[in-house]
Design a protein around this motif. Structure first.
Motif: not given
Length: 269
Positions: A202-208
């Motif tokens: 999650f620390a390396k996740s980007l949510w659009l």
């Protein structure tokens, strides 16, 4: 492949279009299969079109007396045209002008030949993509200098959703009739679509995030969103993302191009 992940939360068909455009843009801007992020589709809401003969009759009767029809989204356009099964200009004695809030809706109208006729349907939309929302459309509509107290407006929308524009029109004395042409069905929290989400960093996740309703539903999943980053094309969506606990929330201009550019900026950090 990069250990970063981009999560697209739109309904499946729209998510696929954005994912393909994002992947192509990355490859055109120096990314390789090894350096590109994993792109996951998580369709938080599914669009369920309505198919109701009574509703069709009500819409056609309303269009015969309407001065303006407003579609709140591309989904509203697709579901309405699927429901009515005829060309827009065949639905009334005179072509009813159409108002939309942004570029994706304008593209959906063109897909159905609306605005491309020999005597084109009048389409009203905010000219600047920074104003692609209900407030922007209302500002554009006011340039018509109509006496709104004498007008009848139809709004095509999904069940629920934001009523700001309808309220603004009613406040101006307009007779407004809203038709819900689709429902939004939340993704089952036990769906296999969540599997990739639970496995990612999650620390390396980007949510659009492109829907406030979808964001609020996401908040029910009890994920470590405080570690994640979100990009939102509207301040209302950004507010919803902050409320459910995203660690970082950025706002970009509306439209897929802006979402892709913002994603690439995040990847370069």
């Amino acid at each position: 492949m990069s250990n970063k992940t981009i999560v697209i939360t739109r309904p499946s068909g729209q998510a696929r279009q954005l994912a393909e455009a994002l992947q192509a843009s990355l490859l055109n801007n120096g990314f390789t299969p090894d350096t590109s992020p994993q792109i996951i589709s998580l369709p938080l809401l599914t669009i369920a079109p309505k198919g109701d003969d009574v509703l069709v009759g009500q819409i056609i009767a309303a269009l015969m007396a309407a001065d303006l029809a407003i579609f709140v989204s591309p989904n509203a356009i697709e579901c309405t045209m699927r429901l009515l099964e005829r060309s827009w200009q065949d639905l009334s004695d005179e072509s009813v002008p159409i108002g939309v809030v942004g570029g994706s809706s304008m593209a959906a109208l063109k897909h159905h030949g609306i605005g491309l006729e020999s005597n084109p349907t009048k389409i009203i939309a905010p000219q600047n993509n920074s104003q692609w929302d209900s407030e922007g459309l209302w500002a554009e509509l006011q340039k018509l200098s109509w006496d709104w107290s004498t007008k009848r407006v139809i709004i095509f929308k999904g069940e629920g959703g934001r009523d700001w524009l309808a309220d603004a029109l009613k406040h101006a004395g307009t007779q407004v009739e809203a038709f819900s042409v689709y429902a939004r069905v939340p993704l089952d929290l036990n769906s296999p679509a969540w599997k990739g989400i639970y496995e990612m960093d999650f620390a390396k996740s980007l949510w659009l995030l492109t829907s406030s309703e979808a964001v609020r539903y996401l908040g029910q999943a009890k994920l470590p969103l405080d570690l994640a980053t979100a990009i939102c094309p509207h301040h209302n969506i950004a507010d919803a993302a902050e409320q459910i606990g995203f660690g970082e929330v950025f706002t970009c201009e509306p439209g897929d191009e802006a979402l892709i550019a913002a994603s690439q900026a995040w990847l370069s950090i």
